[in-house]
Design a protein around this motif. Structure first.
Motif, PDB file in Angstrom:
ATOM      1  N   GLN A 147       0.976  -0.864  -0.253  1.00 33.91           N
ATOM      2  CA  GLN A 147      -0.107  -0.091  -0.075  1.00 33.91           C
ATOM      3  C   GLN A 147       0.868   1.045   0.093  1.00 33.91           C
ATOM      4  O   GLN A 147       0.534   2.517   0.149  1.00 33.91           O
ATOM      5  N   GLN A 148       2.092   0.851   0.199  1.00 31.80           N
ATOM      6  CA  GLN A 148       3.250   2.359  -0.194  1.00 31.80           C
ATOM      7  C   GLN A 148       2.282   2.806   1.520  1.00 31.80           C
ATOM      8  O   GLN A 148       2.587   4.080   1.586  1.00 31.80           O
ATOM      9  N   ARG A 149       2.847   2.387   2.369  1.00 28.33           N
ATOM     10  CA  ARG A 149       2.481   3.022   3.792  1.00 28.33           C
ATOM     11  C   ARG A 149       2.855   2.668   4.837  1.00 28.33           C
ATOM     12  O   ARG A 149       2.955   1.182   4.643  1.00 28.33           O
ATOM     13  N   PRO A 150       3.552   3.418   6.270  1.00 28.63           N
ATOM     14  CA  PRO A 150       4.047   2.779   6.966  1.00 28.63           C
ATOM     15  C   PRO A 150       3.649   1.765   8.418  1.00 28.63           C
ATOM     16  O   PRO A 150       2.176   2.045   7.853  1.00 28.63           O
ATOM     17  N   PHE A 151       3.572   0.387   8.704  1.00 30.23           N
ATOM     18  CA  PHE A 151       2.858   0.099   9.085  1.00 30.23           C
ATOM     19  C   PHE A 151       2.653   0.785  10.254  1.00 30.23           C
ATOM     20  O   PHE A 151       1.447  -0.190  10.559  1.00 30.23           O
ATOM     21  N   LEU A 152       3.297   1.297  11.062  1.00 30.39           N
ATOM     22  CA  LEU A 152       3.344   1.590  12.405  1.00 30.39           C
ATOM     23  C   LEU A 152       1.754   2.676  11.943  1.00 30.39           C
ATOM     24  O   LEU A 152       1.242   2.852  13.234  1.00 30.39           O
ATOM     25  N   LEU A 153       0.972   2.739  10.752  1.00 30.41           N
ATOM     26  CA  LEU A 153       0.453   4.112  10.765  1.00 30.41           C
ATOM     27  C   LEU A 153      -0.950   3.313   9.960  1.00 30.41           C
ATOM     28  O   LEU A 153      -1.914   3.700  10.538  1.00 30.41           O
ATOM     29  N   THR A 154      -0.632   2.365   9.077  1.00 29.13           N
ATOM     30  CA  THR A 154      -1.740   1.707   8.789  1.00 29.13           C
ATOM     31  C   THR A 154      -2.237   0.698   9.548  1.00 29.13           C
ATOM     32  O   THR A 154      -3.525   0.115   9.691  1.00 29.13           O
TER      33      THR A 154
END
Length: 287
Positions: free
Chosen positions: A237-244
């Motif tokens: 998803q091209q998103r940091p896992f900490l936020l997602t």
């Protein structure tokens, strides 16, 4: 972008006291161990705790922090040599308020700069001193000359590995080289993609035992990050896992690890050299 740069300038001017800025280089013995993903989420974890972090992508071969964040940097480090360009002009705002500077092709050229341009580059980066609590350099894997210079110039080096034997062997090679070049270098260890805490501890203990036996070097494990399918999903998803996926096992691991890092920093009696100290060491290696 100009409005953002002006806001950042105002924030600096409002600061009445400069905080010590720590320079941390994140590296690994081999590629594919999740080093850049760790750097990104580690920086976000620091911000989550109210600790100002700025991330530099200095992976000369496979810079991919921008891909992990889903952003396309408009400028990179080398643009600082252009007239009337400041560090605020090249800084990108990533997810979760993480500020990010792309190395681009700049770090491959920095070694060839004459003294005048090198000093200009360093002077234009100097406002980050006191602006950030921690500057994180995400370097390339292995022992390239450029990466080694960054590690030896930093206040601290975080070596990321996984429990696989080849990754452990390559991580030890990095630790051995760093220690041989500077026995005083501070090295911290992160074990990524562990099945459970026991595997993380066993891997860290194995590396620590070898370093103590053959190098007479004490290595502290900063922590471990769980092997978690949410990490792969976040990358896609091209998103940091900490936020997602903030409640995932990997995210909880990062938060625990950040807590350990901040506790170590608070208890450390070794002052940070700051940007000026970092630049002085780096210039020594370049020349």
């Amino acid at each position: 972008m100009r409005d953002q740069a002006e806001q950042l300038r105002q924030r600096i001017q409002q600061s009445t006291q400069k905080r010590p800025t720590k320079l941390v280089t994140v590296t690994s013995g081999k590629g594919g161990v999740g080093k850049s993903n760790f750097s990104l989420n580690f920086g976000l974890g620091l911000i989550e705790r109210g600790h100002k972090a700025v991330l530099f992508d200095v992976d000369l071969g496979l810079a991919n922090l921008d891909v992990l964040m889903g952003i396309s940097p408009k400028k990179h480090l080398f643009h600082l040599l252009e007239p009337d360009t400041t560090v605020w002009d090249i800084m990108e705002k990533g997810p979760g308020h993480l500020e990010f500077i792309a190395g681009g092709s700049g770090f491959t050229q920095i070694m060839q700069l004459d003294d005048e341009k090198l000093d200009l580059l360093f002077n234009r980066l100097d406002p980050l001193q006191g602006y950030a609590d921690t500057i994180i350099f995400d370097t390339g894997a292995g022992l390239s000359k450029e990466s080694l210079h960054f590690m030896l110039s930093s206040d601290e080096v975080i070596v990321v590995t996984t429990p696989e034997p080849p990754a452990i062997t390559d991580a030890y090679a990095v630790i051995k080289m760093l220690h041989s070049r500077n026995p005083a270098v501070r090295i911290r260890l992160v074990i990524n993609r562990v099945v459970n805490e026991r595997e993380g501890k066993m891997t860290a203990d194995k590396l620590a035992m070898v370093a103590k036996r053959f190098l007479d070097l004490e290595i502290q494990a900063l922590g471990f990050v769980s092997d978690d399918s949410h990490v792969t999903k976040a990358v896609k998803q091209q998103r940091p896992f900490l936020l997602t996926y903030p409640q995932s096992h990997a995210s909880r691991s990062i938060r625990s690890l950040v807590g350990q890092y901040l506790q170590n920093s608070a208890q450390s009696d070794t002052p940070a050299n700051g940007l000026k100290g970092f630049f002085a060491k780096l210039k020594h290696f370049i020349r």
